[in-house]
Design a protein around this motif. Structure first.
Motif, PDB file in Angstrom:
ATOM      1  N   GLY A  48       0.840  -1.193   0.000  1.00  0.00           N
ATOM      2  CA  GLY A  48       0.000   0.000   0.000  1.00  0.00           C
ATOM      3  C   GLY A  48       0.872   1.238   0.000  1.00  0.00           C
ATOM      4  O   GLY A  48       2.101   1.157  -0.030  1.00  0.00           O
ATOM      5  N   ASP A  49       0.227   2.382   0.039  1.00  0.00           N
ATOM      6  CA  ASP A  49       0.965   3.641   0.074  1.00  0.00           C
ATOM      7  C   ASP A  49       1.568   3.880   1.446  1.00  0.00           C
ATOM      8  O   ASP A  49       0.953   3.551   2.467  1.00  0.00           O
ATOM      9  N   PRO A  50       2.759   4.477   1.501  1.00  0.00           N
ATOM     10  CA  PRO A  50       3.337   4.857   2.783  1.00  0.00           C
ATOM     11  C   PRO A  50       2.429   5.861   3.498  1.00  0.00           C
ATOM     12  O   PRO A  50       1.830   6.728   2.873  1.00  0.00           O
ATOM     13  N   VAL A  51       2.339   5.721   4.819  1.00  0.00           N
ATOM     14  CA  VAL A  51       1.516   6.600   5.642  1.00  0.00           C
ATOM     15  C   VAL A  51       2.436   7.401   6.553  1.00  0.00           C
ATOM     16  O   VAL A  51       3.196   6.827   7.341  1.00  0.00           O
ATOM     17  N   PHE A  52       2.375   8.724   6.449  1.00  0.00           N
ATOM     18  CA  PHE A  52       3.180   9.598   7.291  1.00  0.00           C
ATOM     19  C   PHE A  52       2.691   9.499   8.724  1.00  0.00           C
ATOM     20  O   PHE A  52       1.498   9.617   8.989  1.00  0.00           O
ATOM     21  N   VAL A  53       3.625   9.275   9.673  1.00  0.00           N
ATOM     22  CA  VAL A  53       3.242   9.166  11.078  1.00  0.00           C
ATOM     23  C   VAL A  53       3.893  10.217  11.962  1.00  0.00           C
ATOM     24  O   VAL A  53       3.519  10.363  13.117  1.00  0.00           O
ATOM     25  N   GLY A  54       4.872  10.972  11.439  1.00  0.00           N
ATOM     26  CA  GLY A  54       5.455  12.032  12.244  1.00  0.00           C
ATOM     27  C   GLY A  54       6.906  12.297  11.906  1.00  0.00           C
ATOM     28  O   GLY A  54       7.434  11.802  10.913  1.00  0.00           O
ATOM     29  N   VAL A  55       7.520  13.107  12.762  1.00  0.00           N
ATOM     30  CA  VAL A  55       8.931  13.444  12.622  1.00  0.00           C
ATOM     31  C   VAL A  55       9.623  13.206  13.946  1.00  0.00           C
ATOM     32  O   VAL A  55       8.992  13.253  15.005  1.00  0.00           O
ATOM     33  N   THR A  56      10.914  12.954  13.893  1.00  0.00           N
ATOM     34  CA  THR A  56      11.683  12.799  15.119  1.00  0.00           C
ATOM     35  C   THR A  56      12.068  14.170  15.636  1.00  0.00           C
ATOM     36  O   THR A  56      12.083  15.160  14.894  1.00  0.00           O
ATOM     37  N   ASN A  57      12.386  14.244  16.917  1.00  0.00           N
ATOM     38  CA  ASN A  57      12.871  15.494  17.494  1.00  0.00           C
ATOM     39  C   ASN A  57      14.338  15.655  17.147  1.00  0.00           C
ATOM     40  O   ASN A  57      15.096  14.694  17.137  1.00  0.00           O
TER      41      ASN A  57
END
Length: 76
Positions: A48-57
């Motif tokens: 499936g398509d990649p799902v954005f979950v966030g960014v690291t600090n």
């Protein structure tokens, strides 16, 4: 299906832009495609398509986080 967490190196400006687009319900196509390519590079097949979950600090070393479903028969 199996989920694979992908971390993409990024700069703070791009990370802010991707996060802003995500909050608007939009997609940063370049980073999503980069996540898909990373899955292929690891020898796995995206389901499936990649799902954005966030960014690291981080101030200099920021990473974009994507979850990608992969076919179970391609997971080592």
């Amino acid at each position: 299906m199996t989920l694979l967490r992908i971390q993409l190196a990024s700069d703070p400006g791009t990370a802010r832009r991707v996060l802003h687009l995500h909050r608007q319900g939009r997609i940063h196509h370049d980073s999503r495609e980069a996540a898909r390519q990373e899955v292929w590079r690891q020898g796995r097949t995206p389901a499936g398509d990649p799902v954005f979950v966030g960014v690291t600090n981080g101030r200099r070393h920021v990473r974009l986080l994507y979850d990608v479903e992969v076919h179970p028969d391609t997971v080592p």
